[in-house]
Design a protein around this motif. Structure first.
Motif, PDB file in Angstrom:
ATOM      1  N   GLY A  61       9.051-125.937   8.072  1.00 38.05           N
ATOM      2  CA  GLY A  61       9.431-127.433   7.919  1.00 38.05           C
ATOM      3  C   GLY A  61      10.625-127.610   7.798  1.00 38.05           C
ATOM      4  O   GLY A  61      11.240-128.464   8.362  1.00 38.05           O
ATOM      5  N   GLU A  62      11.350-126.791   7.098  1.00 29.37           N
ATOM      6  CA  GLU A  62      13.014-126.724   6.813  1.00 29.37           C
ATOM      7  C   GLU A  62      13.904-126.683   8.226  1.00 29.37           C
ATOM      8  O   GLU A  62      14.360-127.550   8.592  1.00 29.37           O
ATOM      9  CB  GLU A  62      13.586-125.759   5.872  1.00 29.37           C
TER      10      GLU A  62
ATOM     11  N   HIS B 106       9.725-129.691   2.128  1.00 30.41           N
ATOM     12  CA  HIS B 106       9.908-128.813   3.057  1.00 30.41           C
ATOM     13  C   HIS B 106      10.260-127.338   2.107  1.00 30.41           C
ATOM     14  O   HIS B 106       9.804-126.396   2.481  1.00 30.41           O
ATOM     15  CB  HIS B 106      10.621-128.867   4.127  1.00 30.41           C
TER      16      HIS B 106
ATOM     17  N   ARG C 183       7.726-126.089  -0.100  1.00 33.58           N
ATOM     18  CA  ARG C 183       6.967-125.236   0.596  1.00 33.58           C
ATOM     19  C   ARG C 183       7.458-123.844   0.705  1.00 33.58           C
ATOM     20  O   ARG C 183       6.723-122.741   1.062  1.00 33.58           O
ATOM     21  CB  ARG C 183       6.427-125.756   2.068  1.00 33.58           C
TER      22      ARG C 183
END
Length: 319
Positions: free
Chosen positions: A217-218, A305, A308
């Motif tokens: 996600g990052e 993110h 996560r």
């Protein structure tokens, strides 16, 4: 994207020749009871999604194990249509005898003088070409430990690009002006520097775009925001060895394997916005940028993110 093929740069006197060769073979092939996750696997994933990658290959280790392994690695890369770059870990130096090399283990290229760096670069290029690499256009120093003398020596030997700058590390090109602001390809003397991409994570920290260091996600959010901000280039790093544990515990790191596969699938799906490239694709392009255009301070990813990533890293200890 810049996957690589180094082994762990440990001085070889710590293990016998058979053990040394075995460790190189493990990190090349990534053979585990669950399958192989090394070079050929990574090439296959890139090919599956029609992506390009540059593989920075370390040739000094071949002085110890022979040229056959190096030829096999170079052949795997080039027959899949990917690009070979030069990668040097002078940690090997104390293991070999050569009149132009210092007889000691050096922590990085920056620890050597210009003439010594030039001799290593010339030798590394010769070894890669003997192995079938053809023209080599780009270099990345082991551990990002280069300096301006490195760039000058690279230009002497016909290299055009360097990708040794990681502004997260103070020892990475420490004598390069404006090093912390540089994000686009920038002319430095006779070399074009293409630095590691850096963004701000959800907890406010800076982080470089390395697959094992960022959540999917990052990376996705950083790419999307860089695209919106008008960035022309974004460099992502994967070390070959990062997808599996060491030879004493041969198992894949499932978390990192999944990240790699998800990122490749996503890049393949959105190739109209995010085109993967080789350095040879940049030959002749106008790439110079001034300092005002290179600040990366405004690229930040949402906090969830990063949260996560913390959760994934914690869970990975148990699975």
């Amino acid at each position: 994207m810049s996957p690589g093929w180094p082994v762990s740069p440990l001085p070889s006197e710590r293990m016998g020749p058979a053990g040394f060769a075995s460790e190189i073979a493990f990190y090349r092939d990534g053979r585990t009871p669950q399958g192989c996750f090394g070079l050929d696997y990574q090439l296959e994933v890139l090919a599956r999604h029609d992506l390009k990658g540059v593989f920075f290959v370390e040739p000094l280790a071949s002085e110890r194990v022979g040229a056959d392994d190096l030829r096999a690695v170079v052949s795997s890369i080039t027959t899949r249509g990917q690009e070979v770059g030069l990668h040097l870990h002078p940690e090997w130096l104390g293991d070999f005898s050569h009149p132009a090399w210092p007889r000691r283990h050096a922590p990085g290229m920056h620890a050597l003088d210009r003439d010594q760096q030039s001799a290593l670069i010339a030798h590394g290029l010769a070894r890669l070409r003997e192995a079938g690499a053809g023209d080599v256009h780009a270099f990345r120093a082991g551990g990002f430990l280069a300096n301006l003398a490195t760039l000058d020596a690279l230009a002497d030997h016909g290299l055009i690009f360097d990708s040794s700058l990681d502004a997260m590390y103070d020892a990475s090109l420490p004598d390069l002006p404006n090093r912390t602001a540089m994000r686009e390809p920038t002319r430095v003397g006779r070399i074009t520097e293409l630095p590691m991409s850096i963004f701000r994570t959800g907890d406010g920290r800076l982080r470089h775009a390395q697959i094992c260091a960022c959540s999917f996600g990052e990376l996705r959010a950083a790419l999307e925001r860089a695209y919106t901000a008008g960035w022309g280039h974004f460099v992502i790093l994967l070390h070959n060895r990062e997808l599996m544990a060491g030879p004493r515990q041969p198992r894949p790191y499932r978390l990192y394997v999944r990240r790699f596969e998800r990122l490749c699938a996503w890049l393949g799906r959105y190739r109209e916005r995010f085109q993967t490239m080789h350095f040879r694709d940049l030959l002749g392009a106008h790439l110079d940028h001034d300092g005002a255009a290179t600040s990366n301070a405004n690229i930040a990813v949402p906090w969830h993110h990063t949260l996560r990533r913390y959760a994934e890293q914690a869970l990975s200890r148990f699975v």
